[in-house]
Design an enzyme around this catalytic site. Structure first.
Site, PDB file in Angstrom:
ATOM      1  N   GLN A 197       0.697  -1.297   0.186  1.00  0.00           N
ATOM      2  CA  GLN A 197       0.030  -0.139  -0.092  1.00  0.00           C
ATOM      3  C   GLN A 197       0.922   1.348   0.091  1.00  0.00           C
ATOM      4  OE1 GLN A 197      -2.251   1.168   3.625  1.00  0.00           O
ATOM      5  NE2 GLN A 197      -4.020   1.376   2.326  1.00  0.00           N
ATOM      6  N   GLY A 198       0.721   2.243  -1.133  1.00  0.00           N
ATOM      7  CA  GLY A 198       1.544   3.191  -1.171  1.00  0.00           C
ATOM      8  C   GLY A 198       0.521   4.495  -1.030  1.00  0.00           C
ATOM      9  N   SER A 219       0.527   6.523   2.605  1.00  0.00           N
ATOM     10  CA  SER A 219       1.271   7.516   3.558  1.00  0.00           C
ATOM     11  C   SER A 219       2.449   8.063   2.909  1.00  0.00           C
ATOM     12  CB  SER A 219       1.585   6.826   4.667  1.00  0.00           C
ATOM     13  OG  SER A 219       0.455   6.414   5.234  1.00  0.00           O
ATOM     14  N   SER A 265       3.064  -0.899   3.532  1.00  0.00           N
ATOM     15  CA  SER A 265       3.198  -2.352   3.996  1.00  0.00           C
ATOM     16  C   SER A 265       3.638  -3.445   3.095  1.00  0.00           C
ATOM     17  CB  SER A 265       1.815  -2.623   4.469  1.00  0.00           C
ATOM     18  OG  SER A 265       1.320  -1.652   5.344  1.00  0.00           O
ATOM     19  N   GLU A 317     -10.552  -1.473   4.207  1.00  0.00           N
ATOM     20  CA  GLU A 317      -9.579  -1.365   5.287  1.00  0.00           C
ATOM     21  C   GLU A 317     -10.232  -1.119   6.606  1.00  0.00           C
ATOM     22  OE1 GLU A 317      -6.520   1.446   4.890  1.00  0.00           O
ATOM     23  OE2 GLU A 317      -4.974   0.065   5.944  1.00  0.00           O
TER      24      GLU A 317
END
Length: 389
Positions: A128-129, A131, A163, A246
């Site tokens: 997951q990109g 933040s 992550s 999520e």
């Protein structure tokens, strides 16, 4: 949704329980928690075993490669796999629990056919990109830029707390494609191949000793425009779909695990004499009620998501997911704080069960949107309170 097992559900539960009893003893030893290449192989191997047995993507729509089953079957699956001590999703977390569902809900037919079956078969891992170092909890302040060059987007910037980036094949990536638009409107959701030239991954070690997160640096990385999910500059709306999955359903399996830990804490307290403390017994009792309530809230959220899809599966959870996320993240911290009380002086021994879990639980009030963000959503979208007060 009926919260009791129908005769068909009971038969499914018994059949799954029997299969788990036979399948789990064939698993290889679990690799060390910080060896992510080995954990990737282990987690994907289990996912493939589930797929071959017909237990992968039970509640995913048929045209997304799933089984199209009712959500009750997925909840039964979570209960029974946790009861049996089966592996959790691990390295496949992002793909199975929010990238995959987002593509199922928002992707084109070609995108669904390309990306969803490999996730279910345990062939590809996603990270997951979202933040960024300077965006904090305000996700819409992201600065990673992408501009169109022919059939590609060219992406430059950096991400943090990504992550499983070290072992991922794909990244669900948010980029700013219109710097002049209001900050929520100039964002686009891309699927970026992690082997593209220009990507540098630098693992980060957390307080609990794990390196599951990473910094990701992007230097003019080319991403095909065909990998855009949703319209250009409409990525904030697509992101809300991702975050709804999520917050609303991605932590569901962990609630089952917390109920198991609670039982183990009670047994440990009885064996080491801590059970004589009435205050500790009250805390354990209150947490038991808390996690039972969270499980019922989970059932309600899943039922609402199913209803939103007209009974066809693959529905998007509503803002009730923020209520769940807010309360679950705090209950998890309280659970492991109570574990420290049960352990006494042994709570300082990193080799004891629950000690590293207590350290990692601190992150849950930040992950998937801070508790402050969740409170704002509950206040504005459920209670109807005005913004900024």
């Amino acid at each position: 949704m009926d919260l009791q097992d129908t005769p068909e559900d009971a038969e499914f539960r018994a059949r799954l329980r029997d299969w788990l009893d036979k399948a789990l003893p064939t698993l290889p030893p679990k690799p060390p928690p910080d060896d992510w290449p080995a954990r990737r192989a282990y987690d994907l191997g289990w996912q493939r075993t589930l797929y071959d047995a017909g237990y992968a993507g039970l509640h995913w729509p048929l045209d997304a490669g799933g089984r199209g089953a009712a959500p009750t079957r997925h909840l039964i699956f979570l209960e029974e796999t946790e009861r049996a001590g089966a592996p959790y999703v691990g390295a496949n977390f992002v793909g199975l629990l929010h990238a995959g569902p987002t593509i199922a809900a928002e992707g084109t037919a070609a995108q669904r056919a390309r990306w969803l079956p490999p996730i279910l078969r345990g062939e590809e891992v996603w990270c997951q990109g979202f933040s960024e170092p300077d965006a904090g909890s305000d996700l819409a302040s992201l600065r990673t830029r992408a501009w169109r060059d022919g059939d590609d987007y060219v992406v430059s910037g950096s991400k943090i707390w990504t992550s499983h980036a070290e072992v991922a094949d794909w990244c669900e990536l948010l980029v700013r494609t219109d710097a002049d638009a209001p900050k929520h409107r100039g964002i686009t959701w891309l699927a970026m191949p992690m082997d593209a030239p220009g990507i540098t991954v630098r693992p980060l070690r957390t307080l609990a000793g794990s390196a599951e997160f990473a910094e990701v640096f992007l230097d003019e990385v080319r991403v095909p425009a065909a990998h855009r999910v949703g319209d250009e500059n409409d990525g904030w709306r697509v992101t809300m779909v991702t975050l709804s999955f999520e917050r609303g359903t991605a932590f569901v399996g962990e609630v089952v695990a917390c109920r198991r830990v609670l039982g183990e804490l009670a047994r440990e307290a009885r064996s080491n004499g801590r059970w004589d403390d009435p205050a500790l017994r009250r805390r354990l009792g209150r947490l038991n009620a808390e996690f039972r309530a969270l499980w019922r809230l989970t059932q309600w959220n899943v039922s609402e998501a199913e209803a939103s899809a007209g009974g066809g599966g693959g529905g998007v959870p509503g803002v009730g997911g923020s209520v769940f996320k807010l309360r679950y993240s705090h209950a998890r911290q309280e659970l492991y704080d109570t574990a420290a009380d049960v352990l006494g002086d042994q709570a300082l021994d990193l080799d004891r069960p629950w000690v590293l879990d207590r350290l990692s639980s601190l992150s849950y009030t930040i992950a998937a949107g801070t508790s402050q963000i969740q409170r704002n959503i509950v206040a504005e979208r459920i209670l109807g309170l005005p913004k900024g007060r």
